[in-house]
Design a protein around this motif. Sequence first.
Motif, mmCIF file in Angstrom:
data_model
loop_
_atom_site.group_PDB
_atom_site.id
_atom_site.type_symbol
_atom_site.label_atom_id
_atom_site.label_comp_id
_atom_site.label_asym_id
_atom_site.label_seq_id
_atom_site.Cartn_x
_atom_site.Cartn_y
_atom_site.Cartn_z
ATOM 1 N N UNK A 12 0.762 -1.199 -0.063
ATOM 2 C CA UNK A 12 -0.083 -0.415 0.174
ATOM 3 C C UNK A 12 0.930 0.922 -0.117
ATOM 4 N N UNK A 13 2.160 0.991 0.682
ATOM 5 C CA UNK A 13 2.358 2.127 0.965
ATOM 6 C C UNK A 13 3.225 2.416 -0.692
ATOM 7 N N UNK A 14 4.086 1.738 -0.832
ATOM 8 C CA UNK A 14 4.475 1.904 -2.420
ATOM 9 C C UNK A 14 3.589 2.453 -3.103
ATOM 10 N N UNK A 15 2.652 2.131 -3.778
ATOM 11 C CA UNK A 15 1.187 2.583 -4.219
ATOM 12 C C UNK A 15 0.958 3.939 -4.151
ATOM 13 N N UNK A 16 1.225 4.122 -2.746
ATOM 14 C CA UNK A 16 0.659 5.652 -2.870
ATOM 15 C C UNK A 16 2.517 6.179 -2.745
ATOM 16 N N UNK A 17 3.457 5.668 -2.763
ATOM 17 C CA UNK A 17 4.663 6.602 -3.309
ATOM 18 C C UNK A 17 4.393 7.324 -4.545
ATOM 19 N N UNK A 18 4.503 5.946 -5.299
ATOM 20 C CA UNK A 18 4.735 5.760 -7.326
ATOM 21 C C UNK A 18 3.312 6.406 -7.487
ATOM 22 N N UNK A 19 1.491 6.857 -6.381
ATOM 23 C CA UNK A 19 1.092 7.479 -7.207
ATOM 24 C C UNK A 19 1.877 8.846 -7.599
ATOM 25 N N UNK A 20 2.235 9.154 -6.237
ATOM 26 C CA UNK A 20 2.380 10.371 -6.336
ATOM 27 C C UNK A 20 3.956 10.446 -7.186
ATOM 28 N N UNK A 21 4.847 9.996 -7.512
ATOM 29 C CA UNK A 21 6.091 10.138 -8.068
ATOM 30 C C UNK A 21 5.742 9.953 -9.869
ATOM 31 N N UNK A 22 4.391 9.512 -10.165
ATOM 32 C CA UNK A 22 3.700 9.345 -11.580
ATOM 33 C C UNK A 22 3.014 8.850 -11.973
ATOM 34 N N UNK A 23 2.299 10.600 -12.350
ATOM 35 C CA UNK A 23 1.009 10.422 -12.642
ATOM 36 C C UNK A 23 0.292 9.350 -13.508
ATOM 37 N N UNK A 24 1.102 8.987 -14.716
ATOM 38 C CA UNK A 24 0.851 7.278 -15.270
ATOM 39 C C UNK A 24 0.398 6.678 -14.439
ATOM 40 N N UNK A 25 0.742 6.737 -13.131
ATOM 41 C CA UNK A 25 1.001 5.307 -12.400
ATOM 42 C C UNK A 25 0.010 5.011 -12.303
ATOM 43 N N UNK A 26 -1.591 5.212 -11.825
ATOM 44 C CA UNK A 26 -2.460 4.978 -11.130
ATOM 45 C C UNK A 26 -3.403 4.958 -12.089
ATOM 46 N N UNK A 27 -2.805 5.028 -13.655
ATOM 47 C CA UNK A 27 -4.431 4.749 -15.020
ATOM 48 C C UNK A 27 -4.246 3.194 -15.229
ATOM 49 N N UNK A 28 -5.679 3.239 -16.168
ATOM 50 C CA UNK A 28 -6.330 1.250 -15.874
ATOM 51 C C UNK A 28 -5.323 1.103 -16.423
#
Length: 296
Positions: A12-28
């Motif tokens: 969960x921490x890794x997902x949250x960190x990556x969602x801030x680090x890259x705008x592309x990460x959380x795209x479907x």
Amino acid sequence: STSEFSVFVALVILIIAMSFASPVFMTPTNIFNVLNQISRYGIIAVGMSLIIISGGIDLSVGYVVGITACYCAYFSSEAVNMPWPVVLIVILLMGAAIGLVNGLIVTRLNIVPFIVTLAMGKILSGATLLLTQGRPIFFNSYLSLLGGGYIGAVPVAVIVMFLAVVAGTVFTTKTLTGRNIYAIGNNERAAILSGIKVNKLKCLTYVITSTLCALCGIIVAGNLGSADAALGKNYETDVIAAVVIGGVAMSGGEGTVWGSLIGAAIMGILKNAFVLLGVSAYWQSIVIGIVIVAAV
């Protein structure tokens, strides 16, 4: 358990960190891409979890993927053109047969699993090269849908992975056979004295794992529309890493199937993060190595 919960928190921490680090990460598109990438490791990790929980190890999984992928392509190619249902059954049986040989040598000849599966890997590697002669085999079959097909926006391979994880979780938690595998890993001598058929169950774990590898071989070949001798290379290290990160104890008797899926997800996100953040691929092995040690 505590170890799986800790790994889940790390994910969960890794997902949250990556969602801030890259705008592309959380795209479907990216999320399904990551899931698709980890699907092949996730499927094999179900079987590898069972083997390691029982106190064994399997270093031949990548080579089983390679040879089954190549035979899937060969049987489906224009030269042979076998019907796809027959190819599916033959490849899965091939995987099961390889696992049975591994299991019988480990249990009947009492040879260390590390050596048995390492040797099997070398044999399969040579057999794959003999089949392919170092060239890719191209094919066109309905089996390609397992690797390259979609149901809506979801890759079929991802659905197969989740079905395998659910089946593995039910098997280990709700059946007597599954619980006995934990008993073997905890104390094999006590398991024998309790009347558990240790050799048969150990064999079963190798058969399940190699059958899942064969399924993975079909998926990998289908995704590419071809297969060559390089397919499945280094899968064993990634799968074992996912299982260990997911909380399965290398000493046996501890861990869960769904924990291994979380471990595979962490590895998949780390690899995806390197691509999105433009970090050199050479750092991947270093970071994943550190993560494995930290997890253990």
